[in-house]
Design a protein around this motif. Sequence first.
Motif, PDB file in Angstrom:
ATOM      1  N   VAL A 171       0.855  -1.020   0.021  1.00 49.04           N
ATOM      2  CA  VAL A 171      -0.021   0.026   0.106  1.00 49.04           C
ATOM      3  C   VAL A 171       0.990   1.154   0.070  1.00 49.04           C
ATOM      4  CG1 VAL A 171      -2.060   1.413   1.239  1.00 49.04           C
ATOM      5  CG2 VAL A 171      -1.574  -1.308   1.727  1.00 49.04           C
ATOM      6  N   SER A 199      -2.741   1.812  -4.508  1.00 48.04           N
ATOM      7  CA  SER A 199      -2.356   2.783  -4.637  1.00 48.04           C
ATOM      8  C   SER A 199      -3.285   4.037  -5.488  1.00 48.04           C
ATOM      9  CB  SER A 199      -0.849   2.774  -5.390  1.00 48.04           C
ATOM     10  OG  SER A 199      -0.960   2.564  -6.818  1.00 48.04           O
ATOM     11  N   ARG A 224      -7.739  -0.037  -6.131  1.00 48.29           N
ATOM     12  CA  ARG A 224      -7.518   1.488  -5.766  1.00 48.29           C
ATOM     13  C   ARG A 224      -8.208   1.758  -4.587  1.00 48.29           C
ATOM     14  NH1 ARG A 224      -3.675   2.731  -8.924  1.00 48.29           N
ATOM     15  NH2 ARG A 224      -3.924   2.291 -11.091  1.00 48.29           N
ATOM     16  N   LEU A 226      -8.349   0.554  -0.770  1.00 48.42           N
ATOM     17  CA  LEU A 226      -8.000  -0.178   0.417  1.00 48.42           C
ATOM     18  C   LEU A 226      -8.766  -1.129   1.318  1.00 48.42           C
ATOM     19  CD1 LEU A 226      -5.248  -0.723   2.359  1.00 48.42           C
ATOM     20  CD2 LEU A 226      -5.615   1.192   3.446  1.00 48.42           C
ATOM     21  N   TYR A 260      -5.219   6.012   1.418  1.00 45.90           N
ATOM     22  CA  TYR A 260      -4.021   4.931   1.426  1.00 45.90           C
ATOM     23  C   TYR A 260      -3.317   5.088   3.157  1.00 45.90           C
ATOM     24  CZ  TYR A 260      -5.583   4.984  -3.114  1.00 45.90           C
ATOM     25  OH  TYR A 260      -6.280   4.982  -4.290  1.00 45.90           O
ATOM     26  N   GLU A 285       0.111   7.628   7.377  1.00 44.23           N
ATOM     27  CA  GLU A 285      -0.371   6.157   6.947  1.00 44.23           C
ATOM     28  C   GLU A 285      -0.700   5.202   7.905  1.00 44.23           C
ATOM     29  OE1 GLU A 285       2.319   7.428   5.942  1.00 44.23           O
ATOM     30  OE2 GLU A 285       3.877   5.869   6.319  1.00 44.23           O
TER      31      GLU A 285
END
Length: 325
Positions: A171, A199, A224, A226, A260, A285
């Motif tokens: 990721v 990503s 795309r 997560l 993300y 993140e």
Amino acid sequence: MHNQHFVSAQQITKEMFDRYYRLALKLKKISQTEQGRRYLLTTLEDKRALLYFVQPSSRTVLSFQNACYLLGAKVSEIRDVSLTSEAKGESNHDTLRTFAAYVDLLIVRHKSETLVHEASRLYDTLKYPVNVVNAGSGTDEHPTQAMLDLMTMEEHFAPSGGVSGKTICLVGDLKRGRTVRSLSLALRVFPGAKIIFVSPEAFSPRDDILTELKKANLPFSIERNLQVAIPQADVIYMTRIQDEYDGKAGESSQVDMRAYSLKAEDLKNMRPNAVIMHPLPRREELPTTIDHDPRALYWKQKDNGLWMRGAILLSLWGRENLNFE
Ligand code: NCD
């Protein structure tokens, strides 16, 4: 004569990983006692290494340096090009040639993707052997990180067949993240492994990696969202945006990376035995609030760096047979 270098995750085979993994665990075990530590100090006592780290580093440089100390190798260090003759206009070639006069091993982190390969080619032409290890080559590769990441997974999944057969979700900034690029290449040798790349469009994995995965028949998908990937993954490997590589356009500021980032509430959607990894350093993140969770393995990764890098050093010089019980 060809020397032993470790410059790319392309070099990793299953046999090599298994051997280094066992050696890293053995090193860790031997170092538990004072007698063991004294023995380890003799294993590379005749060797000298140069840490040529001219990009920022904390864990990688310290784990290599301390692996050298553990094994008795002597260390020199260059951390800042502005304090070398490069600042006076010396070419890479002359710089590398100079290093070879003093040390048996060059451990290099550099913004250049090619310098590490230039070094290994140059050192292959010398009469005396100098080895090269890639500790991060620009946005391209970080193969020793891939080895310690795999070690961490292999240990965690030991009861269920190790890394083989697992689904790894990568990721973040997959375009410029060298850790995920090397890890993707290394995963090719684990039967049944699958990759989910997560990503934004702008930071998708580059074609060179995807081509290698196709050649190796490693199944992968590009996702795309997560949230869709989390319940399918055995490993959620988070990475930070690599904004130090932004051009004038400021690519990073044009992308909203919030989607993300992992959130504490995402943990409930994970598979029961799944884990969270990160090469560190982290930013937003990866929230610190999940650090206490037993599925958070990133500090374990950092610990394994020392043992795996020690195993790599021993293997480069064919000193894998540790005669200590
Ligand atoms: C990584 C790197 O330098 O590529 N750090 C590390 O070595 N663990 C990851 C990063 O900087 O994002």
